[in-house]
Motif scaffolding. Structure first.
Motif, PDB file in Angstrom:
ATOM      1  N   ARG A   1       0.882  -1.153   0.000  1.00  0.00           N
ATOM      2  CA  ARG A   1       0.000   0.000   0.000  1.00  0.00           C
ATOM      3  C   ARG A   1       0.925   1.209   0.000  1.00  0.00           C
ATOM      4  NH1 ARG A   1      -2.207   2.756   5.158  1.00  0.00           N
ATOM      5  NH2 ARG A   1      -0.020   3.291   4.942  1.00  0.00           N
TER       6      ARG A   1
ATOM      7  N   LEU B   1      -4.715  -0.105   7.314  1.00  0.00           N
ATOM      8  CA  LEU B   1      -5.532  -0.129   6.104  1.00  0.00           C
ATOM      9  C   LEU B   1      -6.840   0.599   6.342  1.00  0.00           C
ATOM     10  CD1 LEU B   1      -4.985  -3.814   4.911  1.00  0.00           C
ATOM     11  CD2 LEU B   1      -3.893  -1.738   4.038  1.00  0.00           C
ATOM     12  N   ARG B   2      -7.227   1.418   5.390  1.00  0.00           N
ATOM     13  CA  ARG B   2      -8.452   2.201   5.472  1.00  0.00           C
ATOM     14  C   ARG B   2      -9.298   1.955   4.230  1.00  0.00           C
ATOM     15  NH1 ARG B   2      -6.821   2.477   9.834  1.00  0.00           N
ATOM     16  NH2 ARG B   2      -6.360   4.272  11.169  1.00  0.00           N
TER      17      ARG B   2
ATOM     18  N   ASP C   1      -8.207   2.370   0.362  1.00  0.00           N
ATOM     19  CA  ASP C   1      -6.804   2.073   0.077  1.00  0.00           C
ATOM     20  C   ASP C   1      -6.698   1.019  -1.020  1.00  0.00           C
ATOM     21  OD1 ASP C   1      -5.973   3.826   2.006  1.00  0.00           O
ATOM     22  OD2 ASP C   1      -5.391   2.294   3.474  1.00  0.00           O
TER      23      ASP C   1
ATOM     24  N   ARG D   1      -8.783  -3.443  -3.650  1.00  0.00           N
ATOM     25  CA  ARG D   1      -9.220  -2.214  -2.976  1.00  0.00           C
ATOM     26  C   ARG D   1      -9.826  -2.603  -1.631  1.00  0.00           C
ATOM     27  NH1 ARG D   1     -11.801   2.980  -3.902  1.00  0.00           N
ATOM     28  NH2 ARG D   1     -13.619   3.206  -2.528  1.00  0.00           N
TER      29      ARG D   1
END
Length: 343
Positions: free
Chosen positions: A70, A98-99, A102, A113
């Motif tokens: 990422r 992780l959001r 991302d 994704r």
């Protein structure tokens, strides 16, 4: 009940790093009302009866471990299961970083994704490929998610790719192997058939949650990750017919037993099933399906050791495991097996 009630000391040298060869040469601890007997897996045809029905799990292990990025950050992903909305539930190292929104880049052409973070600590990933294209990319870029107690400093090797699949493997989707099935060979299956033992398969795709430690000391507070399973109408009919004729149901592995218990009604009739199950079997559970369970030796304080204690009796299993440790049995995925009679 507390997790400490299911603890025991296991010397590290008892943890198998490679399977027995041939696979049915593994040792088999038969545990029943009269105590236990030391045998070999290849003795199984003589331990069962004509009319019994062997039920195995035909899931096939996928290369579920992926390394991606990422941005500049490395991300380790273990796929768990596909969800109805087309995403994959996955466990991630450093998942808090992780959001939603991302993008995680794996080896080309695979990209995912992050759709959301789930309450269980996992993430939902939507990949850019589907169907055969996704399967091909996974085979090219993924690795087997071998259990952490199997030491492979350089990662799983070609031999593991063979060793970590059962002879029953047909339907892709598992993160971990249903390890009791690893002991079966063509010669053993031929011996069982000659002994009049029938055989059917169902499917439970073992998820990444099988590697997660028990975090709650009060085991009633623990929740298992859901896993996808299927029992066909034909398999249900065959199992019910065998039982009606006086045969015993022999579950090959805890995964098979969990799905049988999920799909068997109060009357003891196995029903067709297709969906997810998160059944957590521990002492106090009233079994409706199998009379016998073939299983490997499990980790202390694990939900699977709790399951075999529920099936065969906690004190009986603690004593049997103590005997196995003292007698040099090999533990865990590549280790020896037990044949348990229901208490």
């Amino acid at each position: 009940m507390r997790a400490a009630d299911f603890d025991f000391a296991l010397p590290p040298e008892r943890i198998a790093q490679h399977p027995a060869r041939p696979r049915d040469a593994a040792r088999l601890l038969q545990v029943g009302g009269a105590g236990w007997q030391d045998r070999q897996v290849r003795d199984l045809p003589g331990l069962l009866r004509a009319g019994d029905i062997l039920v195995a799990n035909d899931t096939r292990v996928i290369p579920a471990q992926l390394e991606g990025r990422r941005g500049a950050a490395r991300v380790g992903i273990t796929l768990d299961r596909p969800l109805a909305d087309g995403t994959w539930h996955a466990l991630a190292r450093n998942a808090r970083r992780l959001r939603p929104g991302d993008t995680v880049d794996f080896a080309a052409p695979l990209v995912a994704r992050v759709e959301r973070r789930d309450p269980d600590g996992g993430v939902a990933l939507r990949f850019n490929l589907e169907g055969e294209a996704f399967t091909a990319a996974l085979r090219a870029t993924g690795a087997l998610a071998l259990p952490p107690y199997i030491a492979r400093p350089d990662g799983p090797g070609p031999q593991d790719a063979q060793d970590y699949q059962t002879i029953f493997a047909a339907r892709e989707g598992a993160v971990a192997a249903p390890t009791a099935g690893l002991h079966f060979t063509p010669a053993l299956l031929a011996g069982l058939e000659a002994a009049g033992v029938r055989r059917v398969t169902l499917t439970l795709h073992v998820g990444a949650g099988t590697f997660l430690p028990l975090r709650e000391e009060n085991i009633d507070a623990h929740r298992l990750h859901a896993e996808r399973g299927e029992v066909s109408a034909g398999v249900a009919a065959a199992v019910n017919a065998a039982r009606a004729a006086g045969g015993r149901i022999v579950a090959v592995g805890t995964t098979t037993l969990r799905l049988l218990e999920s799909a068997t009604d109060e009357s003891g009739t196995l029903r067709p099933f297709a969906g997810e199950t998160d059944i957590f079997i521990r002492p106090g559970h009233r079994f409706r399906s199998a009379e016998l369970l073939m299983s490997n030796f499990h980790l202390p304080r694990s939900t699977l050791f709790m399951l075999v204690c529920a099936f065969a009796g906690t004190e009986r299993m603690r004593a049997a495991y103590a005997h196995a440790i003292a007698s040099g049995y090999r533990f865990y995925s590549y280790g020896d097996a037990t044949l348990l009679e229901r208490a």
